[in-house]
Design a protein around this motif. Structure first.
Motif, PDB file in Angstrom:
ATOM      1  N   GLY A  65      48.820  43.849  27.965  1.00 15.47           N
ATOM      2  CA  GLY A  65      48.507  44.459  26.682  1.00 15.47           C
ATOM      3  C   GLY A  65      49.235  43.695  25.583  1.00 15.47           C
ATOM      4  O   GLY A  65      49.989  42.749  25.853  1.00 15.47           O
ATOM      5  N   GLU A  66      49.021  44.098  24.366  1.00 15.82           N
ATOM      6  CA  GLU A  66      49.589  43.396  23.211  1.00 15.82           C
ATOM      7  C   GLU A  66      51.115  43.258  23.293  1.00 15.82           C
ATOM      8  O   GLU A  66      51.666  42.210  22.976  1.00 15.82           O
ATOM      9  CB  GLU A  66      49.193  44.121  21.918  1.00 15.82           C
ATOM     10  N   SER A  67      51.813  44.299  23.749  1.00 17.35           N
ATOM     11  CA  SER A  67      53.280  44.264  23.760  1.00 17.35           C
ATOM     12  C   SER A  67      53.861  43.324  24.818  1.00 17.35           C
ATOM     13  O   SER A  67      55.001  42.898  24.709  1.00 17.35           O
ATOM     14  CB  SER A  67      53.851  45.668  23.950  1.00 17.35           C
ATOM     15  N   ILE A  68      53.079  42.959  25.835  1.00 21.46           N
ATOM     16  CA  ILE A  68      53.547  42.046  26.878  1.00 21.46           C
ATOM     17  C   ILE A  68      52.987  40.641  26.665  1.00 21.46           C
ATOM     18  O   ILE A  68      53.586  39.663  27.102  1.00 21.46           O
ATOM     19  CB  ILE A  68      53.124  42.560  28.280  1.00 21.46           C
ATOM     20  N   TRP A  69      51.867  40.499  26.005  1.00 21.20           N
ATOM     21  CA  TRP A  69      51.118  39.251  25.927  1.00 21.20           C
ATOM     22  C   TRP A  69      51.953  38.052  25.470  1.00 21.20           C
ATOM     23  O   TRP A  69      51.846  36.970  26.031  1.00 21.20           O
ATOM     24  CB  TRP A  69      49.900  39.438  25.032  1.00 21.20           C
ATOM     25  N   ASP A  70      52.745  38.198  24.437  1.00 21.76           N
ATOM     26  CA  ASP A  70      53.647  37.145  23.967  1.00 21.76           C
ATOM     27  C   ASP A  70      52.885  35.839  23.672  1.00 21.76           C
ATOM     28  O   ASP A  70      53.287  34.765  24.117  1.00 21.76           O
ATOM     29  CB  ASP A  70      54.761  36.920  24.999  1.00 21.76           C
ATOM     30  N   LYS A  71      51.767  35.955  22.965  1.00 21.42           N
ATOM     31  CA  LYS A  71      50.928  34.808  22.571  1.00 21.42           C
ATOM     32  C   LYS A  71      50.528  33.940  23.763  1.00 21.42           C
ATOM     33  O   LYS A  71      50.439  32.728  23.668  1.00 21.42           O
ATOM     34  CB  LYS A  71      51.640  33.974  21.521  1.00 21.42           C
ATOM     35  N   GLY A  72      50.311  34.573  24.911  1.00 19.03           N
ATOM     36  CA  GLY A  72      49.870  33.856  26.100  1.00 19.03           C
ATOM     37  C   GLY A  72      50.988  33.415  27.032  1.00 19.03           C
ATOM     38  O   GLY A  72      50.733  32.967  28.144  1.00 19.03           O
ATOM     39  N   ALA A  73      52.227  33.543  26.597  1.00 22.72           N
ATOM     40  CA  ALA A  73      53.356  33.121  27.438  1.00 22.72           C
ATOM     41  C   ALA A  73      53.508  34.000  28.675  1.00 22.72           C
ATOM     42  O   ALA A  73      54.162  33.617  29.641  1.00 22.72           O
ATOM     43  CB  ALA A  73      54.654  33.124  26.634  1.00 22.72           C
ATOM     44  N   SER A  74      52.885  35.177  28.661  1.00 18.50           N
ATOM     45  CA  SER A  74      53.004  36.076  29.812  1.00 18.50           C
ATOM     46  C   SER A  74      52.128  35.653  30.989  1.00 18.50           C
ATOM     47  O   SER A  74      52.297  36.175  32.095  1.00 18.50           O
ATOM     48  CB  SER A  74      52.655  37.505  29.408  1.00 18.50           C
ATOM     49  N   CYS A  75      51.219  34.707  30.789  1.00 19.10           N
ATOM     50  CA  CYS A  75      50.362  34.251  31.889  1.00 19.10           C
ATOM     51  C   CYS A  75      51.225  33.770  33.060  1.00 19.10           C
ATOM     52  O   CYS A  75      52.111  32.933  32.882  1.00 19.10           O
ATOM     53  CB  CYS A  75      49.452  33.118  31.422  1.00 19.10           C
ATOM     54  N   GLY A  76      50.966  34.330  34.222  1.00 19.10           N
ATOM     55  CA  GLY A  76      51.705  33.956  35.417  1.00 19.10           C
ATOM     56  C   GLY A  76      52.983  34.738  35.645  1.00 19.10           C
ATOM     57  O   GLY A  76      53.546  34.689  36.731  1.00 19.10           O
ATOM     58  N   ARG A 101      50.929  40.129  39.025  1.00 21.39           N
ATOM     59  CA  ARG A 101      51.023  38.881  38.266  1.00 21.39           C
ATOM     60  C   ARG A 101      50.035  38.965  37.111  1.00 21.39           C
ATOM     61  O   ARG A 101      48.879  39.370  37.278  1.00 21.39           O
ATOM     62  CB  ARG A 101      50.685  37.690  39.151  1.00 21.39           C
ATOM     63  N   ILE A 102      50.464  38.571  35.921  1.00 21.98           N
ATOM     64  CA  ILE A 102      49.602  38.604  34.739  1.00 21.98           C
ATOM     65  C   ILE A 102      48.622  37.433  34.800  1.00 21.98           C
ATOM     66  O   ILE A 102      49.026  36.272  34.911  1.00 21.98           O
ATOM     67  CB  ILE A 102      50.434  38.521  33.436  1.00 21.98           C
ATOM     68  N   VAL A 103      47.321  37.755  34.731  1.00 19.75           N
ATOM     69  CA  VAL A 103      46.272  36.725  34.755  1.00 19.75           C
ATOM     70  C   VAL A 103      45.332  36.820  33.556  1.00 19.75           C
ATOM     71  O   VAL A 103      44.456  35.968  33.410  1.00 19.75           O
ATOM     72  CB  VAL A 103      45.445  36.787  36.064  1.00 19.75           C
ATOM     73  N   ASP A 104      45.510  37.845  32.707  1.00 22.78           N
ATOM     74  CA  ASP A 104      44.548  38.030  31.617  1.00 22.78           C
ATOM     75  C   ASP A 104      45.196  38.750  30.442  1.00 22.78           C
ATOM     76  O   ASP A 104      46.307  39.285  30.547  1.00 22.78           O
ATOM     77  CB  ASP A 104      43.349  38.839  32.123  1.00 22.78           C
ATOM     78  N   TYR A 105      44.481  38.768  29.332  1.00 26.81           N
ATOM     79  CA  TYR A 105      44.865  39.473  28.113  1.00 26.81           C
ATOM     80  C   TYR A 105      43.954  40.687  27.995  1.00 26.81           C
ATOM     81  O   TYR A 105      42.728  40.545  27.865  1.00 26.81           O
ATOM     82  CB  TYR A 105      44.708  38.535  26.926  1.00 26.81           C
ATOM     83  N   ALA A 106      44.503  41.884  28.066  1.00 25.38           N
ATOM     84  CA  ALA A 106      43.704  43.115  28.143  1.00 25.38           C
ATOM     85  C   ALA A 106      42.682  43.282  27.019  1.00 25.38           C
ATOM     86  O   ALA A 106      41.528  43.622  27.292  1.00 25.38           O
ATOM     87  CB  ALA A 106      44.628  44.330  28.231  1.00 25.38           C
ATOM     88  N   PRO A 107      43.033  43.064  25.740  1.00 25.77           N
ATOM     89  CA  PRO A 107      42.035  43.278  24.679  1.00 25.77           C
ATOM     90  C   PRO A 107      40.810  42.377  24.772  1.00 25.77           C
ATOM     91  O   PRO A 107      39.767  42.692  24.208  1.00 25.77           O
ATOM     92  CB  PRO A 107      42.826  42.998  23.396  1.00 25.77           C
ATOM     93  N   SER A 108      40.889  41.252  25.477  1.00 28.47           N
ATOM     94  CA  SER A 108      39.731  40.360  25.564  1.00 28.47           C
ATOM     95  C   SER A 108      39.207  40.211  26.989  1.00 28.47           C
ATOM     96  O   SER A 108      38.411  39.316  27.257  1.00 28.47           O
ATOM     97  CB  SER A 108      40.104  38.971  25.016  1.00 28.47           C
ATOM     98  N   SER A 109      39.624  41.073  27.905  1.00 30.77           N
ATOM     99  CA  SER A 109      39.228  40.917  29.310  1.00 30.77           C
ATOM    100  C   SER A 109      37.731  41.153  29.504  1.00 30.77           C
ATOM    101  O   SER A 109      37.085  41.870  28.735  1.00 30.77           O
ATOM    102  CB  SER A 109      40.028  41.851  30.212  1.00 30.77           C
ATOM    103  N   SER A 110      37.175  40.538  30.539  1.00 31.00           N
ATOM    104  CA  SER A 110      35.740  40.653  30.844  1.00 31.00           C
ATOM    105  C   SER A 110      35.351  42.072  31.219  1.00 31.00           C
ATOM    106  O   SER A 110      34.263  42.527  30.926  1.00 31.00           O
ATOM    107  CB  SER A 110      35.383  39.725  32.009  1.00 31.00           C
ATOM    108  N   SER A 111      36.231  42.752  31.896  1.00 30.30           N
ATOM    109  CA  SER A 111      35.978  44.118  32.347  1.00 30.30           C
ATOM    110  C   SER A 111      36.731  45.090  31.440  1.00 30.30           C
ATOM    111  O   SER A 111      37.901  44.875  31.129  1.00 30.30           O
ATOM    112  CB  SER A 111      36.465  44.255  33.793  1.00 30.30           C
ATOM    113  N   ARG A 112      36.075  46.134  31.016  1.00 28.63           N
ATOM    114  CA  ARG A 112      36.724  47.109  30.132  1.00 28.63           C
ATOM    115  C   ARG A 112      37.687  47.984  30.914  1.00 28.63           C
ATOM    116  O   ARG A 112      37.358  48.473  31.999  1.00 28.63           O
ATOM    117  CB  ARG A 112      35.688  48.006  29.437  1.00 28.63           C
TER     118      ARG A 112
END
Length: 175
Positions: A65-76, A101-112
């Motif tokens: 989610g937005e609070s974990i995303w960290d501009k994509g740095a959370s990937c992996g 393991r973080i593999v995606d950004y929730a607000p833009s994920s393919s699945s709702r």
């Protein structure tokens, strides 16, 4: 015997005693948030696109989610997540923690996701490990890292972000 030759073992033993004591203490607590779940399709993801190798064979992964995303740095990054409460009793599976393991950004994920604006969106497999029969639950989570020490012990360390600095919270040791 020279005083400096005595001081070195004493300093070493003092440092060793301090490290052993620090390993027994929990220096930070988990962060608090909410978790939802989502089902397939899981690709493409914001982190790794259509690469099927991004998904662990255990199917224990998540979208940040937005609070974990960290501009994509959370990937992996890997997180320990556990359910603390829900809208009704009996939803959380107590004393159950899931590693994702973080593999995606929730607000833009393919699945709702089952619920919008959550801290973390778990795969259905991961969500089922910690909760049942809910669209979203309250959770605690910690980032963690596994690595091998020089002695061959597998060490688990959890981290907490404080003013963009990482403070190590020494975790458990297992062979």
């Amino acid at each position: 015997m020279k005083p400096s030759s005595i001081r070195t073992p004493v300093l070493f033993l003092s440092l060793l005693a301090f490290l052993l004591l620090a390993m027994q203490l929990h220096l930070s607590h988990a962060d608090v948030g909410t978790a939802a779940y989502c089902g397939p399709p899981y690709t493409p993801t914001a982190c790794y696109g259509n690469d099927p190798a991004q998904f662990p064979s255990s199917s224990l992964f998540a979208a940040a989610g937005e609070s974990i995303w960290d501009k994509g740095a959370s990937c992996g990054r890997q997180y320990l997540v556990w359910c603390t409460s829900a809208i009704a009793s009996g939803i959380c599976i107590h004393n159950q923690t899931v590693e994702v393991r973080i593999v995606d950004y929730a607000p833009s994920s393919s699945s709702r996701p089952s619920s919008d604006d959550t801290t973390i969106v778990l795969s259905t497999t991961a969500f089922d490990e910690i909760a049942k029969f809910a669209a979203a639950v309250n959770v605690e989570y910690q980032q963690y890292v596994h690595f091998l020490t020089l002695s061959g012990l597998k060490e688990t360390c959890t981290f907490k972000l404080v003013n963009e600095l990482m403070i190590q919270d020494l975790g458990d040791y297992s062979a």
